[in-house]
Design a protein around this motif. Structure first.
Motif, PDB file in Angstrom:
ATOM      1  N   PRO A 142     114.052 -25.819   4.234  1.00 32.79           N
ATOM      2  CA  PRO A 142     114.354 -27.038   5.001  1.00 32.79           C
ATOM      3  C   PRO A 142     115.294 -27.942   4.212  1.00 32.79           C
ATOM      4  O   PRO A 142     115.451 -27.786   2.991  1.00 32.79           O
ATOM      5  CB  PRO A 142     112.976 -27.697   5.185  1.00 32.79           C
ATOM      6  CG  PRO A 142     111.990 -26.591   4.993  1.00 32.79           C
ATOM      7  CD  PRO A 142     112.597 -25.653   3.994  1.00 32.79           C
ATOM      8  N   LEU A 143     115.904 -28.879   4.918  1.00 31.88           N
ATOM      9  CA  LEU A 143     116.809 -29.816   4.252  1.00 31.88           C
ATOM     10  C   LEU A 143     116.087 -30.567   3.144  1.00 31.88           C
ATOM     11  O   LEU A 143     114.927 -30.978   3.302  1.00 31.88           O
ATOM     12  CB  LEU A 143     117.381 -30.816   5.265  1.00 31.88           C
ATOM     13  CG  LEU A 143     118.375 -30.258   6.292  1.00 31.88           C
ATOM     14  CD1 LEU A 143     118.717 -31.328   7.316  1.00 31.88           C
ATOM     15  CD2 LEU A 143     119.633 -29.765   5.611  1.00 31.88           C
ATOM     16  N   GLY A 144     116.788 -30.763   2.025  1.00 30.53           N
ATOM     17  CA  GLY A 144     116.210 -31.510   0.916  1.00 30.53           C
ATOM     18  C   GLY A 144     116.271 -33.005   1.157  1.00 30.53           C
ATOM     19  O   GLY A 144     116.846 -33.480   2.143  1.00 30.53           O
ATOM     20  N   THR A 145     115.686 -33.765   0.249  1.00 33.10           N
ATOM     21  CA  THR A 145     115.727 -35.228   0.342  1.00 33.10           C
ATOM     22  C   THR A 145     117.115 -35.705  -0.063  1.00 33.10           C
ATOM     23  O   THR A 145     117.633 -35.317  -1.110  1.00 33.10           O
ATOM     24  CB  THR A 145     114.671 -35.857  -0.576  1.00 33.10           C
ATOM     25  OG1 THR A 145     113.382 -35.370  -0.202  1.00 33.10           O
ATOM     26  CG2 THR A 145     114.701 -37.372  -0.470  1.00 33.10           C
ATOM     27  N   ARG A 146     117.709 -36.555   0.751  1.00 26.10           N
ATOM     28  CA  ARG A 146     119.083 -36.966   0.488  1.00 26.10           C
ATOM     29  C   ARG A 146     119.135 -38.289  -0.267  1.00 26.10           C
ATOM     30  O   ARG A 146     118.233 -39.116  -0.172  1.00 26.10           O
ATOM     31  CB  ARG A 146     119.859 -37.101   1.795  1.00 26.10           C
ATOM     32  CG  ARG A 146     119.445 -38.284   2.663  1.00 26.10           C
ATOM     33  CD  ARG A 146     120.160 -38.258   3.999  1.00 26.10           C
ATOM     34  NE  ARG A 146     119.955 -39.469   4.767  1.00 26.10           N
ATOM     35  CZ  ARG A 146     118.906 -39.715   5.529  1.00 26.10           C
ATOM     36  NH1 ARG A 146     117.947 -38.827   5.614  1.00 26.10           N
ATOM     37  NH2 ARG A 146     118.822 -40.858   6.196  1.00 26.10           N
ATOM     38  N   ARG A 147     120.213 -38.437  -0.996  1.00 25.36           N
ATOM     39  CA  ARG A 147     120.539 -39.721  -1.616  1.00 25.36           C
ATOM     40  C   ARG A 147     121.933 -40.114  -1.122  1.00 25.36           C
ATOM     41  O   ARG A 147     122.840 -39.288  -1.065  1.00 25.36           O
ATOM     42  CB  ARG A 147     120.523 -39.619  -3.133  1.00 25.36           C
ATOM     43  CG  ARG A 147     119.177 -39.145  -3.665  1.00 25.36           C
ATOM     44  CD  ARG A 147     118.811 -39.637  -5.033  1.00 25.36           C
ATOM     45  NE  ARG A 147     119.861 -39.748  -6.012  1.00 25.36           N
ATOM     46  CZ  ARG A 147     119.768 -40.513  -7.111  1.00 25.36           C
ATOM     47  NH1 ARG A 147     118.659 -41.218  -7.322  1.00 25.36           N
ATOM     48  NH2 ARG A 147     120.741 -40.567  -7.987  1.00 25.36           N
ATOM     49  N   GLU A 148     122.074 -41.381  -0.742  1.00 27.12           N
ATOM     50  CA  GLU A 148     123.324 -41.856  -0.144  1.00 27.12           C
ATOM     51  C   GLU A 148     124.182 -42.555  -1.193  1.00 27.12           C
ATOM     52  O   GLU A 148     123.767 -43.560  -1.778  1.00 27.12           O
ATOM     53  CB  GLU A 148     123.037 -42.818   1.011  1.00 27.12           C
ATOM     54  CG  GLU A 148     124.299 -43.304   1.710  1.00 27.12           C
ATOM     55  CD  GLU A 148     124.011 -44.286   2.828  1.00 27.12           C
ATOM     56  OE1 GLU A 148     124.834 -44.376   3.762  1.00 27.12           O
ATOM     57  OE2 GLU A 148     122.966 -44.977   2.772  1.00 27.12           O
ATOM     58  N   ILE A 149     125.370 -42.003  -1.422  1.00 26.49           N
ATOM     59  CA  ILE A 149     126.322 -42.638  -2.341  1.00 26.49           C
ATOM     60  C   ILE A 149     127.172 -43.604  -1.523  1.00 26.49           C
ATOM     61  O   ILE A 149     127.902 -43.202  -0.626  1.00 26.49           O
ATOM     62  CB  ILE A 149     127.228 -41.595  -3.028  1.00 26.49           C
ATOM     63  CG1 ILE A 149     126.406 -40.439  -3.597  1.00 26.49           C
ATOM     64  CG2 ILE A 149     128.047 -42.256  -4.142  1.00 26.49           C
ATOM     65  CD1 ILE A 149     127.247 -39.284  -4.124  1.00 26.49           C
TER      66      ILE A 149
END
Length: 482
Positions: free
Chosen positions: A212-219
């Motif tokens: 599944p999609l991983g946890t994202r971080r927004e730059i």
């Protein structure tokens, strides 16, 4: 959708949110001007300051910009869309909420296609919605105080959101460049990244293939293509290292520091529920008629993909050339003017993509500031084609034209003595003399060594002081040595 690229056994997943400042004279809900660089708080009116009793009024031109973007990207332009209040509290947000669109945006779906090397990529779009910008906090560390500049408050934006289709930093930059080209091409945004007119946020996550999609971080607020790639590459490495060390990735908003080349967490990332969206009671739903859409369609310029297809059909250019020449509207116009005037489309393409682009890149200027006009380049290409000068001589002429020392191609050729030798009898004499003076090279060529032939060509060119036509030299030598 983009194909996967594994890094240390991980698949990178990137989605983009881009804020394009719309090229309107006034703000999205007020008549205050949007010009960049004014003294703080001199371009904020009562509506922007959220003074009691003020009401927002929709800027029609901002809606027209949204329609044009939807048409350019093959999106659905919604006939009915709704504005919402995005609630959060920050000093540069006077109302305590931002007017945006949430459930029903004005532009829905669409895609952006581009080439990464020879491979065509397509990134799907989720939406593009209209919203107002916030103000700006100014921090004066040397006096320990902060100030608020509300000049940007209410500036019209289109937030363009992609599906998580991007799989590398290279793809991310290529996508951003293509989107930048489109919004500037159709005239809805000036694209000035240094002034904040085109700002990108990259949502980056990694996962094992098939997971599944991983946890994202927004730059946030990437304002140059160079920093964009550096920031994403660092974030990918950091996330993989964290996971390999057994740590879980926490959803967060991060900033990129170009001095250190690293990202750093700014705050935990909010979700939509945190903003408590609800329909703005001060703004009625936005209705866009089919007639309005068709009016905007009729005024749209020829789009990059259509122009590239036409260059391939009308001028017989390969796809690579056509795509490169339509990186900007100005470059496409320059090439076409040159090709029409000289009648040699491929040569024109080679010179625009080669020598001209090299000069532009060296001096960091756009083709609008080129120091050799399309008319001059066409004249130069005609002299190459009719055999008056060689390619090497043409570069010397181009240098003189670029420097501004002269403006006429033929005058430069004459003054510099660059005409090719067209006297066949004189050239035959030189060829015969070179053959007679180089018996070893002649013998080696006749034994099958091509390098010896090239050496003979070089001797002829040297004897003619570079004025012999290389093709003519080749033909005469081969005839004499047959």
């Amino acid at each position: 959708m983009s194909t996967s690229k594994l890094i240390q056994g991980y698949e990178v997943v990137i989605g983009f949110e881009t804020h394009a400042q719309l090229a309107t004279q006034s703000k999205i809900f007020s008549r205050a001007p949007t010009a960049f660089g004014a003294e703080p708080n001199t371009q904020a009116c009562a509506v922007d300051l959220a003074l009691p009793g003020t009401l927002p009024v929709m800027n029609r031109e901002a809606v027209a910009c949204a329609i044009r973007l939807g048409l350019a990207l093959g999106s659905h332009v919604a006939p009915y869309s709704v504005f919402a209040r995005k609630n959060y509290f920050y000093p540069d947000l006077p109302k305590g909420y931002q007017i945006s669109q949430f459930e029903i945006p004005v532009v829905q779906g669409g895609e952006v296609s581009f080439y990464l090397g020879d491979e065509k990529k397509t990134v799907r779009l989720v939406r593009a919605h209209l919203e107002e910008d916030a103000g700006k906090s100014l921090h004066e560390d040397f006096i320990g105080q902060s100030g608020i500049d509300l000049n940007r408050a209410g500036t019209p934006l289109l937030e363009i959101v992609t599906e998580p289709d991007i799989r590398s930093s290279e793809e991310a930059v290529a996508y951003a460049r293509e989107l930048h080209k489109i919004v500037t091409w159709i005239g809805i945004c000036d694209g000035n990244m240094q002034e904040g007119s085109f700002r990108c946020d990259a949502n980056v996550s990694v996962r094992k293939p098939g997971q599944p999609l991983g946890t994202r971080r927004e730059i946030k607020n990437l304002n140059s293509f160079k920093f964009m790639q550096q920031a994403i590459d660092y974030e990918i490495r950091w996330q993989i290292e964290q996971i390999e060390d057994g740590h879980a990735i926490q959803q967060a908003t991060v900033l990129f520091d170009p001095d250190t080349g690293e990202t750093r967490a700014m705050r935990t990332k909010e979700d939509a529920a945190d903003y408590r969206y609800f329909p703005d009671p001060d703004l009625p739903p936005l209705h866009i008629s089919e007639q309005w859409i068709e009016q905007e369609r009729a005024q749209m310029p020829e789009l990059p993909r259509a122009m590239a297809a036409r260059f391939m059909a009308d001028y017989g250019l390969p796809e690579y050339d056509a795509t490169t020449l339509t990186q900007s509207k100005a470059m496409g116009a320059y090439f076409e003017a040159t090709a029409k005037e000289c009648g040699q489309a491929k040569l024109a393409s080679n010179w625009v993509m080669g020598e001209l682009s090299r000069r532009l890149n060296t001096e960091e200027i756009g083709i609008e500031q080129a120091k050799v006009s399309s008319t001059q380049l066409a004249a130069l290409i005609r002299r190459i084609q009719d055999g008056t000068i060689s390619n090497n001589a043409a570069k010397q002429v181009f240098d003189v034209l670029w420097s501004g020392e002269a403006t006429e191609v033929d005058a430069v050729i004459e003054a510099k003595g660059l005409k090719q030798m067209n006297d066949t009898g004189a050239l035959e004499k030189i060829v015969d003399e070179v053959i007679a003076a180089n018996p070893d090279n002649v013998a080696q060529f006749k034994s099958g060594k091509d390098k010896a032939f090239n050496a003979l060509v070089g001797q002829v060119m040297k004897a003619s002081k570079g004025k012999a036509n290389p093709q003519q030299v080749n033909d005469l030598l081969r005839a004499r040595l047959a």
